[in-house]
Design an enzyme around this catalytic site. Structure first.
Site, PDB file in Angstrom:
ATOM      1  N   THR C  16       0.822  -1.208   0.000  1.00  0.00           N
ATOM      2  CA  THR C  16       0.000   0.000   0.000  1.00  0.00           C
ATOM      3  C   THR C  16       0.861   1.266   0.000  1.00  0.00           C
ATOM      4  O   THR C  16       1.900   1.313   0.651  1.00  0.00           O
ATOM      5  CB  THR C  16      -0.908   0.039   1.236  1.00  0.00           C
ATOM      6  OG1 THR C  16      -0.132  -0.269   2.407  1.00  0.00           O
ATOM      7  CG2 THR C  16      -2.030  -0.967   1.118  1.00  0.00           C
ATOM      8  N   ASP C  52      -7.091   4.204   4.841  1.00  0.00           N
ATOM      9  CA  ASP C  52      -6.400   4.519   6.092  1.00  0.00           C
ATOM     10  C   ASP C  52      -5.031   5.184   5.951  1.00  0.00           C
ATOM     11  O   ASP C  52      -4.627   5.962   6.813  1.00  0.00           O
ATOM     12  CB  ASP C  52      -6.247   3.249   6.950  1.00  0.00           C
ATOM     13  CG  ASP C  52      -7.517   2.973   7.741  1.00  0.00           C
ATOM     14  OD1 ASP C  52      -8.490   3.753   7.620  1.00  0.00           O
ATOM     15  OD2 ASP C  52      -7.559   1.973   8.475  1.00  0.00           O
ATOM     16  N   VAL C 191      -5.850  -5.022  12.611  1.00  0.00           N
ATOM     17  CA  VAL C 191      -6.011  -3.916  13.567  1.00  0.00           C
ATOM     18  C   VAL C 191      -7.505  -3.615  13.757  1.00  0.00           C
ATOM     19  O   VAL C 191      -8.020  -3.628  14.877  1.00  0.00           O
ATOM     20  CB  VAL C 191      -5.257  -2.651  13.111  1.00  0.00           C
ATOM     21  CG1 VAL C 191      -5.529  -1.510  14.083  1.00  0.00           C
ATOM     22  CG2 VAL C 191      -3.757  -2.920  13.044  1.00  0.00           C
ATOM     23  N   ASP C 192      -8.207  -3.381  12.670  1.00  0.00           N
ATOM     24  CA  ASP C 192      -9.630  -3.076  12.806  1.00  0.00           C
ATOM     25  C   ASP C 192     -10.439  -4.292  13.253  1.00  0.00           C
ATOM     26  O   ASP C 192     -11.443  -4.152  13.947  1.00  0.00           O
ATOM     27  CB  ASP C 192     -10.178  -2.508  11.492  1.00  0.00           C
ATOM     28  CG  ASP C 192      -9.844  -1.031  11.362  1.00  0.00           C
ATOM     29  OD1 ASP C 192     -10.045  -0.302  12.342  1.00  0.00           O
ATOM     30  OD2 ASP C 192      -9.377  -0.610  10.293  1.00  0.00           O
ATOM     31  N   ASP C 388       3.460 -40.626  -3.166  1.00  0.00           N
ATOM     32  CA  ASP C 388       2.411 -41.112  -4.064  1.00  0.00           C
ATOM     33  C   ASP C 388       1.799 -39.902  -4.752  1.00  0.00           C
ATOM     34  O   ASP C 388       2.318 -38.785  -4.640  1.00  0.00           O
ATOM     35  CB  ASP C 388       1.370 -41.967  -3.335  1.00  0.00           C
ATOM     36  CG  ASP C 388       0.637 -41.197  -2.261  1.00  0.00           C
ATOM     37  OD1 ASP C 388       0.761 -39.957  -2.209  1.00  0.00           O
ATOM     38  OD2 ASP C 388      -0.067 -41.835  -1.455  1.00  0.00           O
TER      39      ASP C 388
END
Lengths: 433, 433, 433
Positions: C16, C52, C191-192, C388
């Site tokens: 971000t 945010d 966090v939220d 396998d």
């Protein structure tokens, strides 16, 4: 009560055998030897495995081998028989092949189906995929004149979508257009689940998937089914297998896959209460079993030491040393000891609580005493535990399991009587009824 | 916002009392003494327990005792009152008995219902079973001319099916044919849950059930309810009770069952921020609290040692010894220390962030400094933490809890003011509003 | 197969950048520098963050900055571009603002949308809230003449209700009145989420939320989406970031949020197999990597010591010392060692298994040998593992991830070839196809 619709209310062991092995004189050799297992070596549920344990090219022959071996040995096999067919949520070809194998194996004229209790369906997807499998069971029953719903269906949970489907079973099982009441076992398949979830571990070992196991156990509880954990690959590692089973049992998952008769013995035994009780010491989160010597419980490792001083005791745990008087020492030892009750102890407590209840008391204290010896120092301790109706009911689980085993597995009577003694066995068969 | 429909937004304590004890002159003795608890000994929710804590033969008398004691003492009781009635998903007899007891207790002419906030329903099953209980609440309200939905309903989650039901509450609570908006507490009942899940542990102690507690907390979050953990049986073990509460709080489960006024005090206090801050040292996964001596944080155990050498430091943690210069040492100590803020610290940080936000800044660094003394060697460290809106909001939870307590429990004002000081209390009541 | 509808089947990194920073000459400075990242520093998914990370007052300018920077640099950016808009389940104002920003950014005349792959929607609530967001995507597509469903939608899971919604995605995504097939990433926002769940920890650090991460990974598996973990705040703590990623990978959550180009490098590298294999020693639950010296794997710590005695060996682990003969010692060492295969090893094993399958064999044993040196004593061990079809499929995950990366990120070819060597890379691109 969430209704349980099958003979067995508990399944300890889910043992798979390849149905056809290439390059052997008798491709059904492994089936034949598994069919003749008895006693603690014989599983509660035997699974002739026509899916992953058998090469794709050998599966038609595998279906024939199932018919042959089960019709010959099925009547005498002490556990239930649930062959695994092929299935895949993403492949109609595979689903149709599984359907054809079921149709073939379930033909009453072939003599196997009367000894077969159900089929295991791997790689199921969401609930609508489970319904497709259920519909094939219904058609097989109808074609062969078998009672609707008489063939049990067990599934392997090996995808995220199947894990989610377990949350809806309780409401789906009552719906008029399916026969999902035939469901029996919910079996985790962690190898394929790991692939479906795209998980990676550095060494390639399987992640522990605690949430999956919880959700499987919860799904079983909500729908009256039985939860079974997947295979434990490291056959050499008996201790690891037991640790896994102890973890599973604390989640309500009392059954586990077994890959060898040796694993079957371990898994048949693991959820049964021990023959003799034992005391544990909890040192920094590690449980250490004390040795019982002439009625004294002895610790002689070096993580803990205890010495009488002039006017009290010096107790060292790891690096921490403390001076304690006798009461403080007893308090401290009570905190770090616990008792693993034997079958006899559990039956005793239950009988005692039943008598108290009869006499109008709702809660009683059960006492457990021991003399501990640490280093050369001895001290007696005594633990109380309050029992009320809820404690009693929760303690009933291992006893109900034992009763289910004893009723359904006469071939294990000898070994069970030898383990516990006939008198404990007969009292265990009476409590809680 | 998921709407919260009750006076209390937080419940720290759920304290049960037997409603009628046989063989006492006054069978309501325990009710009577519980009704007179005040301050930190009084729970947020008091539960006259007409189910498991009371013998089946005494439950009619128990219902009468509830009426008598609550009508006499209810007006003065500082917490809410939610009697537990009998109920069982598998028994219509039990359900009808629970309904009759509610009808009786809720009769306005008997004088108790005006002090009663709701009832607790144990042993619920799937969501349709919850609706049956809700319907009885509705009928009781209607018969007695009480407002529809005015009696709160709390449930005990003690079956796999009830655990699954919590996943559907949010959508079910809006439906026109029920009044499930009356739901208040989701309370785990691990003893019966363990039985329902058929779990076994060697010593008979309860499994930890982390997933159940997560799912209860999540169910509460999604439906605007309050999550409460079940009873902690070992009343002697205060440390264990606190560890359980700390674990629960990290799951968003801020309330817990209490069996004694002593446990009520511990549980009322546990989720509140501490009076004074403290520094922790993390050594091999164990958290050790440092002693504060004249503003210096001191470690004098033997798991870690620190010595100044000619040109740097020698730091030993367990068996590993390393040579470090001052910057490396500071870095290392920053890694293994953490700070537990006091109420005062939290309020400070929030006020500081509020001021920064007012001034148009979205994120600020909060600093926490300390001088550490390990062995004889001292070193100062300073930790920064970025606060943004999300940090601020998350830090609000213990403050909101405090505000809820302070508003609803005037009987605890004295003890809270004594704990924190009046000035911190009054600032704490202002932040975040 | 649960259909995957997007170009990328794996996403390692979700990076971000603030869209507009106040007080800078160029408020888009951080966007501009992020847009020019290349190679291991460039994320798989770049998220210009208009929520945010950007102050509320700067978000209109942020939307403009996204348009400007993406239209200029988007064509050359090596990863996908998914701006985050504002959204909140509890605020229609916020939702409408997010819609307006999308409308603006997606206007083809502004030149950005051709380089944008989707949008990220934070703070979603229950599934009906997801559908509101989806409807706005549909309207945006329709208004601007873009193909229906062409803009991908990723969501941040930061509430209990959103966690529950992930259990219904599989069935909701097929419904005719939505276009939820546009869903791409499920990203945890701890966090939220912590705030929504009202969780408290003493130090204020985030709870680990293992169940949330499991449920996100499972939701992704069931609906053909990609699971991504939330931000790891302590940017200094590279070791902690790697531990978190290793934990996540064992849950099937292969992607993680990155806050800096340095974290992007770590997170782009973490799920890729190592260049060289290594041996681990498991001592009391701690994994210790052995040093490889001239083909010998060396341990020279002090938790374990090994000495040859006259007729055998003395092995000390922690405080426990045992006398063992050579076979017992080898057995013991096998129990506590494990091997972390390199990319080369994995490709080798897969090729070997593919050849065996071609030759008609369903399972083969893979051997891994090493000479260990502990203290001065050397011993050779050799581990077998059965492979396998299921083992092969599960081992495929890191290879599929590598193939996805190599196909989609030509800008990383140089670094990948340098890491593994061109020959291993080209063989890795061929296995399993």
């Amino acid at each position: 009560m969430t209704e349980r619709r099958h003979d067995r209310e508990f399944v300890r062991t889910f043992f798979t055998s390849p149905t056809a092995v290439e390059g052997e004189d008798d491709s059904a050799k492994m089936l034949r030897s598994a069919a003749q297992l008895r006693g603690m070596q014989a599983p509660d549920v035997w699974v002739p495995d026509n899916e992953d344990a058998t090469a794709p090219s050998m599966r038609d022959e595998g279906a024939e081998n199932i018919i042959e071996v089960v019709s010959e040995h099925g009547a005498d096999f002490p556990g239930e028989i649930h062959p695994r067919i092929v299935w895949h949520r993403d492949s109609p070809t595979t689903r149709y092949q599984g359907f054809q194998h079921m149709l073939e194996i379930a033909d009453p004229e072939r003599g196997a189906i009367e000894h077969i209790d159900g089929f295991v369906v791997p790689e199921v997807g969401d609930i609508d995929d489970w319904k497709k499998a259920d519909e094939f069971f219904t058609i097989v029953e109808n074609e062969h004149g078998l009672e609707a719903g008489s063939i049990a269906m067990s599934v392997i949970i090996e995808s995220g979508q199947a894990e989610l489907a377990m949350g809806t079973l309780r409401e789906e099982m009552g719906k008029p257009t399916n026969n999902l009441e035939r469901l029996f076992l919910l079996v985790d398949g962690e190898v394929d689940y790991t692939k479906d979830m795209r998980a990676i571990t550095p060494t390639g070992e399987l992640p522990p998937w605690p949430e999956l196991r919880h959700n499987t156990s919860r799904g079983a509880s909500a729908a009256g089914l039985i939860a079974v954990d997947g295979p434990y690959d490291d056959i050499r590692d008996v201790e690891g297998y037991h640790e896994r089973m102890t973890e599973n049992q604390a989640k309500g998952m009392l059954g586990i896959w077994s890959l060898t008769p040796g694993q079957v013995v371990e898994a048949n035994t693991s959820p049964l209460p021990p023959k003799t009780g034992s005391w544990l010491l909890d040192i920094d989160g590690q449980q250490i079993e004390l040795e019982s010597e002439d009625g004294v419980e002895v610790y002689d490792g070096d993580r803990l030491s205890l010495e009488a001083t002039g006017d009290g005791y010096e107790l060292r745990i790891g690096g921490d040393t403390r001076e304690l008087d006798e009461d403080e020492l007893r308090e401290e030892l009570l905190d770090i000891t616990s008792y693993v009750p034997s079958m006899d102890d559990i039956v005793d407590s239950m009988e005692e609580f039943e008598a108290a209840k009869e006499a109008g008391r709702g809660a009683i204290a059960m006492e457990q005493s021991a003399t501990l010896r640490i280093g050369g120092t001895e001290l007696s301790i005594s633990k109380d535990r309050m029992w009320d109706e809820a404690t009693y009911q929760a303690a009933m689980t291992p006893i109900s399991l034992f009763q289910d085993v004893y009723e359904n597995r006469p071939d294990q009577h000898e070994e069970l009587n030898e383990r516990y003694g006939a008198s404990v066995v007969s009292r265990a068969m009476e409590v809680g009824l």
